[in-house]
Design an enzyme around this catalytic site. Structure first.
Site, PDB file in Angstrom:
ATOM      1  N   ASP A 145    -125.097  -0.557-104.969  1.00 34.44           N
ATOM      2  CA  ASP A 145    -126.549  -0.381-104.950  1.00 34.44           C
ATOM      3  C   ASP A 145    -127.161  -0.961-106.220  1.00 34.44           C
ATOM      4  O   ASP A 145    -128.377  -1.095-106.315  1.00 34.44           O
ATOM      5  CB  ASP A 145    -126.904   1.108-104.833  1.00 34.44           C
ATOM      6  N   ARG A 152    -125.164   1.969-112.668  1.00 35.94           N
ATOM      7  CA  ARG A 152    -125.724   0.843-113.416  1.00 35.94           C
ATOM      8  C   ARG A 152    -124.852  -0.380-113.201  1.00 35.94           C
ATOM      9  O   ARG A 152    -123.629  -0.298-113.237  1.00 35.94           O
ATOM     10  CB  ARG A 152    -125.814   1.162-114.918  1.00 35.94           C
ATOM     11  N   GLU A 187    -129.581  -7.873-111.098  1.00 32.89           N
ATOM     12  CA  GLU A 187    -130.709  -7.356-110.321  1.00 32.89           C
ATOM     13  C   GLU A 187    -132.046  -7.465-111.041  1.00 32.89           C
ATOM     14  O   GLU A 187    -133.092  -7.495-110.414  1.00 32.89           O
ATOM     15  CB  GLU A 187    -130.454  -5.909-109.933  1.00 32.89           C
ATOM     16  N   HIS A 211    -130.843  -1.184-105.047  1.00 33.98           N
ATOM     17  CA  HIS A 211    -131.139  -0.098-105.991  1.00 33.98           C
ATOM     18  C   HIS A 211    -132.061   0.943-105.351  1.00 33.98           C
ATOM     19  O   HIS A 211    -133.084   1.324-105.921  1.00 33.98           O
ATOM     20  CB  HIS A 211    -131.794  -0.668-107.256  1.00 33.98           C
TER      21      HIS A 211
END
Length: 332
Positions: A259, A235, A264, A296
């Site tokens: 990622d 996260r 985001e 992600h």
């Protein structure tokens, strides 16, 4: 049972629709729409029994209130994370929230190691250089992983898979978690400060909670080895981005693989190639030659999508039959 799927992409439709051939799901009716679930789009669910959402959507207080007004009784998260859901408000309205706690932990762990290898050995830069007929090795030097120490923060299913991968690379593996995973007999559990001080590679695999928000900050970064590799596939809120950027500038990190990242929401899974990003931290992260960023996508394998689809529909079926699937999420 009528379910409205928000924010769907072609691959969502492919894997969910394929399951309709199974007679078990014959009583489920669902529709796919493109908009994400937010307070602005929640009223689209009027007349539907349930909604299906993803990790990048806004299921805060106002969204839950509107879903309640629309008569929604079930929220299906087609993901493991649910930190974007106001569980207390959902519970107040009697709305059941269900998620997919485990689908393919190996998919995320393998992506985490892909980030490690790419950022460490500069694979992204090497690819671009070779496409331009530049076969020099300048700027491509990495470090061996074998013989180094990997620190796994969070040793649940995904963290355990990452620990096994690191062990396969010949690394010593240490871990930090409130709950020790007895299956990882090769892993040594230590306190977080010791993990930060000893690890050559730190990989984050824990859910985002109030207690670990900005777990990686200027103070914890200062406790890390110089030249450490940091990877986050969990996260974005686990890392205070401004402090990470300062640490990169100070030369603390040999490589960083992300990622997930704080900014985001609203941009992840969207094609924004013809736009100028309104925030600066992502632009700064992308400017560093030792940082690798992906969108992600750790979950994004055929095996994981198949498992996510099946568990999500199993959750819906259990709810429709008045049963528990074991994947219900309850507020504090």
């Amino acid at each position: 049972m009528r379910i409205l799927f928000f924010g769907t992409k072609p691959y969502d439709e492919e894997f969910f629709t394929a399951l309709l051939e199974d007679s078990r799901y014959g009583g489920l009716e669902f529709k796919f729409i493109e908009p994400n679930l937010t307070a602005e789009t929640a009223r689209l669910a009027d007349g539907w029994d349930g909604v299906c959402a993803f990790v990048n959507m806004d299921l805060g207080t106002r969204t839950i209130e509107l879903l309640h007004e629309c008569g929604v009784k079930l929220i299906l998260m087609r993901c493991a994370g649910y930190n974007n859901v106001d569980l207390a408000k959902a519970g107040e309205f009697g709305i059941t929230v269900m998620h997919v706690p485990g689908y393919s932990p190996e998919s995320v762990a393998e992506h985490a190691m892909a980030l490690v290898l790419t950022a460490n050995r500069h694979m992204h830069k090497a690819y671009i250089k070779c496409r331009e007929n530049d076969f020099s090795l300048s700027g491509l030097m990495g470090v061996n992983l074998s013989g180094k120490t990997a620190g796994i923060v969070g040793t649940g299913r995904i963290g355990a898979a990452m620990a096994r991968i690191c062990r396969g690379f010949g690394m010593k593996v240490i871990g930090y978690d409130m709950y020790h995973n007895k299956e990882l007999d090769f892993l040594e559990y230590v306190e977080l400060d010791e993990l930060l001080a000893k690890s050559d590679l730190i990989s984050l695999h824990c859910p985002l909670t109030e207690s670990n928000y900005h777990l990686i900050n200027s103070e914890t970064i200062s406790k890390m080895k110089d030249g450490v590799i940091l990877v986050n596939t969990s996260r974005g809120g686990l890392i205070k981005t401004a402090d990470l950027i300062q640490g990169i500038r100070d030369g603390k990190f040999f490589a960083v693989g992300l990622d997930v990242y704080e900014e985001e929401t609203g941009s992840v899974y969207e094609d924004m190639s013809d736009q100028i990003l309104g925030h600066s931290t992502m632009a700064r992260l992308l400017s560093f030659p030792n940082v690798m960023v992906t969108s992600h996508q750790g979950f994004f394998t055929r095996e994981a999508l198949r498992a996510i689809s099946q568990t999500t529909l199993d959750n819906a079926l259990a709810f429709a039959q008045g049963k528990s699937s074991g994947n219900e999420i309850h507020g504090q």
